[in-house]
Design a protein around this motif. Structure first.
Motif, mmCIF file in Angstrom:
data_model
loop_
_atom_site.group_PDB
_atom_site.id
_atom_site.type_symbol
_atom_site.label_atom_id
_atom_site.label_comp_id
_atom_site.label_asym_id
_atom_site.label_seq_id
_atom_site.Cartn_x
_atom_site.Cartn_y
_atom_site.Cartn_z
ATOM 1 N N TYR A 1 4.392 -7.475 -17.532
ATOM 2 C CA TYR A 1 4.061 -6.085 -17.850
ATOM 3 C C TYR A 1 2.575 -5.964 -18.130
ATOM 4 C CZ TYR A 1 9.057 -6.200 -18.835
ATOM 5 O OH TYR A 1 10.396 -6.389 -18.741
ATOM 6 N N TYR A 2 1.974 -4.933 -17.594
ATOM 7 C CA TYR A 2 0.629 -4.543 -18.030
ATOM 8 C C TYR A 2 0.793 -3.197 -18.710
ATOM 9 C CZ TYR A 2 -1.369 -8.171 -15.050
ATOM 10 O OH TYR A 2 -1.707 -9.358 -14.468
ATOM 11 N N GLY A 3 0.917 -3.209 -20.014
ATOM 12 C CA GLY A 3 1.212 -1.962 -20.720
ATOM 13 C C GLY A 3 2.547 -1.435 -20.230
ATOM 14 N N LYS A 4 2.545 -0.230 -19.680
ATOM 15 C CA LYS A 4 3.791 0.363 -19.198
ATOM 16 C C LYS A 4 4.113 -0.050 -17.760
ATOM 17 C CE LYS A 4 5.159 4.110 -22.025
ATOM 18 N NZ LYS A 4 4.129 4.760 -22.849
ATOM 19 N N VAL A 5 3.108 -0.610 -17.068
ATOM 20 C CA VAL A 5 3.316 -0.960 -15.661
ATOM 21 C C VAL A 5 4.110 -2.259 -15.545
ATOM 22 C CG1 VAL A 5 2.152 -1.579 -13.517
ATOM 23 C CG2 VAL A 5 1.144 0.135 -15.026
ATOM 24 N N HIS A 6 5.198 -2.222 -14.773
ATOM 25 C CA HIS A 6 5.932 -3.449 -14.496
ATOM 26 C C HIS A 6 5.366 -4.050 -13.220
ATOM 27 C CE1 HIS A 6 9.743 -2.364 -16.957
ATOM 28 N NE2 HIS A 6 8.650 -1.899 -17.499
ATOM 29 N N ALA A 7 4.413 -4.952 -13.385
ATOM 30 C CA ALA A 7 3.803 -5.557 -12.200
ATOM 31 C C ALA A 7 4.810 -6.476 -11.522
ATOM 32 C CB ALA A 7 2.549 -6.317 -12.586
ATOM 33 N N LEU A 8 5.626 -7.170 -12.323
ATOM 34 C CA LEU A 8 6.743 -7.958 -11.789
ATOM 35 C C LEU A 8 7.978 -7.592 -12.586
ATOM 36 C CD1 LEU A 8 5.238 -11.549 -11.392
ATOM 37 C CD2 LEU A 8 5.574 -9.835 -9.620
ATOM 38 N N GLY B 1 4.579 -5.174 0.912
ATOM 39 C CA GLY B 1 4.813 -4.036 0.035
ATOM 40 C C GLY B 1 3.535 -3.234 -0.016
ATOM 41 N N PRO B 2 3.646 -1.976 -0.431
ATOM 42 C CA PRO B 2 2.431 -1.166 -0.498
ATOM 43 C C PRO B 2 1.494 -1.680 -1.582
ATOM 44 C CG PRO B 2 4.298 0.021 -1.429
ATOM 45 C CD PRO B 2 4.834 -1.232 -0.851
ATOM 46 N N SER B 3 0.286 -1.192 -1.575
ATOM 47 C CA SER B 3 -0.701 -1.611 -2.560
ATOM 48 C C SER B 3 -0.201 -1.274 -3.978
ATOM 49 C CB SER B 3 -2.004 -0.891 -2.246
ATOM 50 O OG SER B 3 -2.838 -0.908 -3.344
ATOM 51 N N GLY B 4 -0.319 -2.220 -4.894
ATOM 52 C CA GLY B 4 0.130 -2.007 -6.261
ATOM 53 C C GLY B 4 1.583 -2.378 -6.491
ATOM 54 N N SER B 5 2.218 -2.997 -5.505
ATOM 55 C CA SER B 5 3.635 -3.308 -5.663
ATOM 56 C C SER B 5 3.859 -4.628 -6.399
ATOM 57 C CB SER B 5 4.315 -3.346 -4.291
ATOM 58 O OG SER B 5 3.650 -4.240 -3.438
ATOM 59 N N GLY B 6 2.800 -5.381 -6.670
ATOM 60 C CA GLY B 6 2.946 -6.608 -7.447
ATOM 61 C C GLY B 6 2.800 -7.884 -6.641
ATOM 62 N N LYS B 7 2.366 -7.798 -5.400
ATOM 63 C CA LYS B 7 2.271 -8.981 -4.543
ATOM 64 C C LYS B 7 1.262 -9.994 -5.083
ATOM 65 C CE LYS B 7 0.904 -6.522 -1.019
ATOM 66 N NZ LYS B 7 0.773 -5.174 -1.582
ATOM 67 N N THR B 8 0.068 -9.491 -5.407
ATOM 68 C CA THR B 8 -0.962 -10.392 -5.918
ATOM 69 C C THR B 8 -0.540 -10.993 -7.256
ATOM 70 O OG1 THR B 8 -2.708 -9.204 -4.764
ATOM 71 C CG2 THR B 8 -3.370 -10.531 -6.644
ATOM 72 N N THR B 9 0.066 -10.171 -8.101
ATOM 73 C CA THR B 9 0.525 -10.671 -9.395
ATOM 74 C C THR B 9 1.540 -11.801 -9.199
ATOM 75 O OG1 THR B 9 0.220 -8.454 -10.288
ATOM 76 C CG2 THR B 9 1.515 -9.987 -11.608
ATOM 77 N N PHE B 10 2.412 -11.638 -8.217
ATOM 78 C CA PHE B 10 3.407 -12.674 -7.915
ATOM 79 C C PHE B 10 2.707 -13.984 -7.524
ATOM 80 C CE2 PHE B 10 6.313 -14.514 -4.581
ATOM 81 C CZ PHE B 10 7.246 -15.019 -5.474
HETATM 82 N N1 ADP Z 1 -5.104 -7.491 -14.913
HETATM 83 C C1 ADP Z 1 -4.396 -6.351 -14.825
HETATM 84 N N2 ADP Z 1 -4.435 -5.447 -15.822
HETATM 85 C C2 ADP Z 1 -3.731 -4.310 -15.753
HETATM 86 N N3 ADP Z 1 -2.945 -3.973 -14.730
HETATM 87 C C3 ADP Z 1 -2.862 -4.821 -13.698
HETATM 88 C C4 ADP Z 1 -3.584 -6.050 -13.682
HETATM 89 N N4 ADP Z 1 -3.309 -6.696 -12.522
HETATM 90 C C5 ADP Z 1 -2.455 -5.899 -11.849
HETATM 91 N N5 ADP Z 1 -2.175 -4.776 -12.546
HETATM 92 C C6 ADP Z 1 -1.251 -3.703 -12.120
HETATM 93 O O1 ADP Z 1 -0.063 -4.298 -11.711
HETATM 94 C C7 ADP Z 1 0.438 -3.675 -10.540
HETATM 95 C C8 ADP Z 1 0.582 -4.687 -9.425
HETATM 96 O O2 ADP Z 1 -0.706 -5.093 -8.997
HETATM 97 P P1 ADP Z 1 -0.943 -6.146 -7.839
HETATM 98 O O3 ADP Z 1 -0.117 -7.344 -8.109
HETATM 99 O O4 ADP Z 1 -2.407 -6.352 -7.710
HETATM 100 O O5 ADP Z 1 -0.398 -5.375 -6.561
HETATM 101 P P2 ADP Z 1 -0.627 -5.660 -5.003
HETATM 102 O O6 ADP Z 1 -1.261 -6.987 -4.834
HETATM 103 O O7 ADP Z 1 0.741 -5.586 -4.410
HETATM 104 O O8 ADP Z 1 -1.486 -4.548 -4.495
HETATM 105 C C9 ADP Z 1 -0.530 -2.543 -10.225
HETATM 106 O O9 ADP Z 1 0.006 -1.355 -10.757
HETATM 107 C C10 ADP Z 1 -1.775 -2.939 -10.920
HETATM 108 O O10 ADP Z 1 -2.501 -1.800 -11.310
#
Ligand code: ADP
Ligand code: MG
Lengths: 344, 298
Positions: free
Chosen positions: A12-19, A36-45
């Protein structure tokens, strides 16, 4: 044999469920494409597997070994960065050799392995160049060489082709695939380009808002999408909304039942898989919709038609190699398996 | 991408960009000259003129006759002080560098607001107050010694306020914030991916600092070191208040020469020697910058 097992990953990033409860496996020698579209959590994964993101919950196993809490420098996974991240003060050799030097290998072995990998990627003659003396495509190869020369257990690629122009992208896509098969290297390949994913993946995972919506072979997710989002995201599609009456949706030659509470259906049509005909077809199979051609775009190998239909306010966009005049009345014939109906 | 940030130097190319294309070469150079004229004037009045005068005075007797007597006196009386000054300055630069790198690295990897504000604190305290505070802190019965005796039960030390160790401690305290400010700024400007790429390949934090962060920010680090060197070697208040009476820093010697002997000749000769030391450093710095730019451009 399973190389990577991720179970119920949460971040979680605050309210955002990144994963949000992500569980995906990667098998030996398999190329998993995560789209997945941009912001879907791919990079976070990817970053959580590399150890750069601290998970809120879940576990990660690499070859059966729990690496969930291992620091990133101790995980034997190699990450390829979207911007390549080649160190500008080192030449190609030193960039590629860095991981081997950290492993304290003897000097001649380092030299041998670096040259072998540069040769494999066909960039041997660049060995003494600095990164700023390389083209985008060459930098991309050097970054790839640096990642695989350490013989990682898993390769992580974050949108590896996004900084290259379309022509080169097409070619390198297949080179990466061939290289990955040759090294038999378990790989996660992140991209937002569904066509790229379909063409090179052994297995595809579709992400949306931190959730994995479907995992399967490219043909599976293309032919049997799990839900509207997957159906729409993969392939070249046209989506029309059809309103229901008395719990039923009627379109063309077909009628679909709406579950209680549903008001309308969204129909996803694979634009490339239709036939256009000026005569009403005899067959009752598939979905046949009549409409009027409102526009035509020349696309080189085909024409793209905008067709107005009675049942929906949305025009139907379909592709065909045959030419029809704007204003003519036609039938659009969509075979079974090339359209998907979802109630809302 | 890839070019590390450093404090911008004066770049003559900037001038080229704002010139119009229609002007011929002569017009261009006239406009260029006019544009840098204010800066040149200030440089001439505040820097070149005093320097030339200083050199002139150092080579003349009170009667205005050419002489080397001032320099002979400097070498007879103050050679030890010159070496001492170089020694103190070099040690200060070395320790300041190490501490700045440690603080900057820590703050690059971890957020710690307290340290982020605290390391800058000495920037806002005047030298005079620092000198006085350090005298009390380092005195034979001062804060440091009473802490050591009470906490560790150690025998009282002689006190550092009159020794070169105390002087170096004070210098480091004064110089570290500024140098850290520059180096931390450069570290923070580095793209995360450079650092993560190294860690991903198995590098420890210390190795990343050594192999990636320091080399990529070398121009900024050089600026920090040069400024620390110049500020230390030209400081008067601190060696006067904290340092030992003998040997002394060049600045203190100059002051004594003028205050007690009205001996402008020797004072200026000492000044010229300071200039030469700094000039040597400047030449080294410029050479370094040329190599760095050339290296990045080629
Ligand atoms: N370091 C961070 N701090 C706050 N929010 C983040 C951070 N990294 C990613 N997010 C949020 O988590 C979500 C997933 O991000 P990300 O994994 O980069 O997506 P993708 O690679 O699919 O575009 C997005 O809503 C992004 O704004
Ligand atoms: Mg991303």
């Amino acid at each position: 044999m399973v190389v990577l097992e991720t179970r119920n990953l949460k971040k979680y990033y605050g309210k955002v469920h990144a994963l949000d409860d992500v569980s995906i496996d990667v098998e030996e020698g398999e190329l998993l494409a995560v789209i997945g579209p941009s912001g879907s959590g791919k990079t976070t994964f990817l970053r959580s597997i590399a150890g750069f993101v601290k998970l809120d919950a879940g576990s990660i196993k690499l070859h059966g070994r729990d690496i969930t809490n291992l620091p990133p420098e101790k995980r034997n996974v190699a990450m390829f960065f979207q911007n390549y991240a080649l160190w500008p003060h080192m030449n190609v050799f030193d960039n590629v050799a860095y991981g081997l030097k950290l492993r304290k290998l003897p000097k001649d072995e380092i030299e041998e392995r670096v040259h072998k990998i540069l040769k494999l990627l066909d960039i041997e003659d660049l060995v003494n160049r600095k990164p700023n003396q390389l083209s985008g495509g060459q930098q991309q190869r050097v970054a790839l060489a640096r990642a695989i020369v350490v013989e990682p257990e898993l390769l992580l690629l974050d949108e590896p082709l996004s900084n290259l122009d379309a022509k080169i992208r097409m070619r390198i896509r297949f080179e990466i695939k061939a290289l990955q098969k040759r090294l038999n290297l378990a790989t996660i390949y992140v991209t937002h380009d569904q066509e790229e994913a379909l063409s090179i993946a052994d297995k595809i995972a579709i992400m949306h808002l931190g959730k994995v919506l479907q995992v399967g072979k490219p043909e599976e997710v293309y032919r049997n999408p799990a839900n509207f989002f997957v159906a729409d995201f993969i392939g070249t599609n046209s989506v029309i909304i059809v309103h229901g009456k008395d719990g039923k949706v009627q379109i063309g030659n077909r009628t679909f039942n709406l579950p209680a509470g549903s008001k309308y259906a969204r129909i996803v049509v694979r634009s490339d898989e239709v036939t256009i005909s000026s005569e009403e077809p005899k067959e009752e199979k598939g979905l046949t919709i009549s409409g009027k051609i409102m526009g035509r775009l020349y696309m080189g190998s085909k024409y793209r038609y905008e067709i107005e239909i009675e049942e929906s306010n949305d025009p139907l966009f379909v592709n065909s190699q045959n030419i029809y005049d704007v204003g003519s009345e036609v039938y659009v014939i969509i075979p079974d398996g090339s359209f998907f109906v979802y109630e809302v | 991408m890839g070019i590390p940030s450093y404090l911008p130097g004066w770049d003559p190319h900037l001038l080229g960009n704002i010139r119009g294309d229609s002007m011929d070469e002569r017009e261009k150079s006239t406009v260029g000259f006019l544009l840098i004229l204010p800066a040149l004037t200030i440089l001439a009045v505040l820097y070149i003129y005093p320097l030339v005068r200083s050199i002139a005075v150092s080579f003349t007797t009170d009667e205005g006759v050419l002489t080397f007597a001032n320099y002979k006196k400097v070498f007879d009386l103050y050679l030890k002080d010159i070496l001492y000054t170089l020694f103190i300055t070099a040690i200060t630069v070395g320790i300041t560098f190490v501490i700045s790198i440690i603080i900057s690295s820590y703050l690059r990897f971890k957020e710690w607001k307290f340290l982020d504000y605290m390391y800058r604190l000495p920037l806002f305290i005047p030298f005079l107050i620092v000198g006085h505070a350090m005298r009390i802190f380092l005195a034979p019965h001062g804060t440091l010694n009473s802490l050591l005796t009470r906490l560790l039960g150690m025998k009282e030390l002689p006190g550092l306020s009159g020794s070169w160790v105390g002087l170096v401690i004070t210098f480091v305290w004064v110089m570290t914030p500024f140098s850290t400010l520059i180096i931390l700024g450069a570290f923070r400007a580095l793209d995360d991916s450079y650092i993560e790429a190294a860690i991903n390949l198995g590098s420890s934090k210390w190795k990343v600092i050594k192999d990636i962060m320091i080399p990529l920010t070398r121009p900024s680090i050089m600026v920090a070191l040069v400024l620390t060197f110049v500020r230390t070697i030209s400081s008067l208040t601190i060696p006067l208040m904290v340092g030992p009476n003998k040997p002394n820093m060049i600045t203190v010697d100059m002051m004594f020469r003028v205050n007690y002997f009205r001996d402008w000749g020797v004072a200026n000769a000492l000044g010229v020697i300071s200039y030469l030391i700094v000039l040597g450093l400047a030449v080294y710095y410029l050479k370094f910058m040329m190599a760095e730019r050339g290296g990045l451009k080629a």
